[in-house]
Design a protein around this motif. Structure first.
Motif, PDB file in Angstrom:
ATOM      1  N   PRO A  38       0.798  -1.231   0.000  1.00 54.88           N
ATOM      2  CA  PRO A  38       0.000   0.000   0.000  1.00 54.88           C
ATOM      3  C   PRO A  38       0.830   1.281   0.000  1.00 54.88           C
ATOM      4  CG  PRO A  38      -0.959  -1.586   1.501  1.00 54.88           C
ATOM      5  CD  PRO A  38       0.372  -2.145   1.070  1.00 54.88           C
ATOM      6  N   ASP A  39       2.081   1.195   0.415  1.00 57.71           N
ATOM      7  CA  ASP A  39       2.928   2.385   0.427  1.00 57.71           C
ATOM      8  C   ASP A  39       3.323   2.855  -0.970  1.00 57.71           C
ATOM      9  OD1 ASP A  39       2.789   2.820   3.132  1.00 57.71           O
ATOM     10  OD2 ASP A  39       4.590   1.660   3.583  1.00 57.71           O
ATOM     11  N   TYR A  56      -2.871   8.575  -1.095  1.00 62.62           N
ATOM     12  CA  TYR A  56      -2.298   7.876   0.062  1.00 62.62           C
ATOM     13  C   TYR A  56      -3.397   7.516   1.062  1.00 62.62           C
ATOM     14  CZ  TYR A  56       0.649   6.767   4.053  1.00 62.62           C
ATOM     15  OH  TYR A  56       1.241   6.121   5.112  1.00 62.62           O
ATOM     16  N   ASN A  57      -4.250   8.474   1.393  1.00 62.19           N
ATOM     17  CA  ASN A  57      -5.314   8.236   2.373  1.00 62.19           C
ATOM     18  C   ASN A  57      -6.323   7.202   1.874  1.00 62.19           C
ATOM     19  OD1 ASN A  57      -4.133  10.021   4.116  1.00 62.19           O
ATOM     20  ND2 ASN A  57      -5.475  11.722   3.586  1.00 62.19           N
ATOM     21  N   HIS A  60      -4.931   3.994   2.704  1.00 62.11           N
ATOM     22  CA  HIS A  60      -4.575   3.804   4.107  1.00 62.11           C
ATOM     23  C   HIS A  60      -5.763   4.027   5.046  1.00 62.11           C
ATOM     24  CE1 HIS A  60      -0.548   3.870   2.432  1.00 62.11           C
ATOM     25  NE2 HIS A  60      -0.179   3.257   3.543  1.00 62.11           N
ATOM     26  N   THR A  61      -6.951   3.792   4.538  1.00 57.58           N
ATOM     27  CA  THR A  61      -8.132   3.821   5.386  1.00 57.58           C
ATOM     28  C   THR A  61      -8.693   2.407   5.474  1.00 57.58           C
ATOM     29  OG1 THR A  61     -10.321   4.763   5.720  1.00 57.58           O
ATOM     30  CG2 THR A  61      -9.646   4.447   3.454  1.00 57.58           C
ATOM     31  N   TRP A  87      -3.645  -6.040   3.428  1.00 59.05           N
ATOM     32  CA  TRP A  87      -3.862  -4.596   3.324  1.00 59.05           C
ATOM     33  C   TRP A  87      -4.292  -4.021   4.680  1.00 59.05           C
ATOM     34  CZ3 TRP A  87      -7.777  -2.432  -0.821  1.00 59.05           C
ATOM     35  CH2 TRP A  87      -7.698  -1.049  -0.882  1.00 59.05           C
ATOM     36  N   HIS A  90      -1.445  -3.971   7.119  1.00 60.96           N
ATOM     37  CA  HIS A  90      -0.549  -2.845   6.837  1.00 60.96           C
ATOM     38  C   HIS A  90      -1.053  -1.574   7.524  1.00 60.96           C
ATOM     39  CE1 HIS A  90       2.089  -0.104   4.627  1.00 60.96           C
ATOM     40  NE2 HIS A  90       1.011   0.674   4.567  1.00 60.96           N
ATOM     41  N   ILE A  91      -2.349  -1.327   7.392  1.00 56.36           N
ATOM     42  CA  ILE A  91      -2.917  -0.118   7.991  1.00 56.36           C
ATOM     43  C   ILE A  91      -2.793  -0.182   9.518  1.00 56.36           C
ATOM     44  CG2 ILE A  91      -5.009   1.263   8.269  1.00 56.36           C
ATOM     45  CD1 ILE A  91      -5.853   0.146   5.460  1.00 56.36           C
ATOM     46  N   ASP A  94       0.749   0.516  10.423  1.00 56.45           N
ATOM     47  CA  ASP A  94       1.026   1.953  10.293  1.00 56.45           C
ATOM     48  C   ASP A  94       0.499   2.730  11.488  1.00 56.45           C
ATOM     49  OD1 ASP A  94       2.405   1.853   7.915  1.00 56.45           O
ATOM     50  OD2 ASP A  94       0.924   2.968   6.755  1.00 56.45           O
TER      51      ASP A  94
END
Length: 125
Positions: A38-39, A56-57, A60-61, A87, A90-91, A94
Motif C-alpha cells: 500500500p505504500d 495515500y489516504n 490507508h483507510t 492490506w 498494513h494499515i 502503520d
C-alpha cells in the motif's frame, strides 16, 4: 492519550488480522512480500501534495480494505481475502507505528503526529 489509543487500536487490528490470516493458513511469504505494497500510493506525491494525500489516504483507510475482505468472504475468494487481510494488517501496523492519514499540507503531516517524531514518541512512551 488520543495518540496512545490510536497506537493501541492499530496494534489490536494488526494482531487480529495476523490471527485471521494464520487460521486461514495463507502463505507467510506472500504476507511479507505484500505487507508494504500500500505504500506505493506515496508515489502520488510526485504529482503534488493534494493528490498525494488523497491517494495515500485512500489506500490507508480501513474502509476499502475491509470492503475487500467482505467482498472476498461473500464470493468465497481466498486470494482476494488474503489481499484484504494483508492490506488491513498494513494499515494497523502503520497506526501502531504512528503513521497516520496525511494532511494536504505536507507528506510528514498526519492525523497522529509529524512523521519525523514517530520513532522518538514510541521510544519515550
Amino acid at each position: 492519550m488520543v495518540k496512545k489509543l490510536i497506537h493501541s487500536e492499530g496494534l489490536m487490528v494488526l494482531i487480529a488480522i495476523i490471527y485471521i490470516y494464520s487460521i486461514n493458513e495463507f502463505s507467510w511469504w506472500i504476507f511479507l512480500l505484500l505487507l508494504l505494497t500500500p505504500d506505493i500510493s506515496m508515489l502520488a506525491y510526485l504529482i503534488n501534495n493534494q493528490i498525494g494525500a488523497k491517494v495515500y489516504n485512500l489506500f490507508h483507510t480501513y474502509t476499502l480494505s475491509i470492503l475487500v475482505i467482505l467482498l472476498a468472504v461473500s464470493l468465497s475468494q481466498d486470494t482476494i481475502l488474503m489481499v484484504g487481510l494483508i492490506w488491513t494488517a498494513h494499515i494497523g501496523m502503520d497506526r501502531f507505528l504512528g503513521y497516520g492519514l496525511k494532511y494536504t499540507t505536507a507528506f510528514k503531516a498526519t492525523h497522529i503526529q509529524e512523521v519525523s517524531s514517530v520513532v522518538f514518541s514510541l521510544l519515550s512512551a
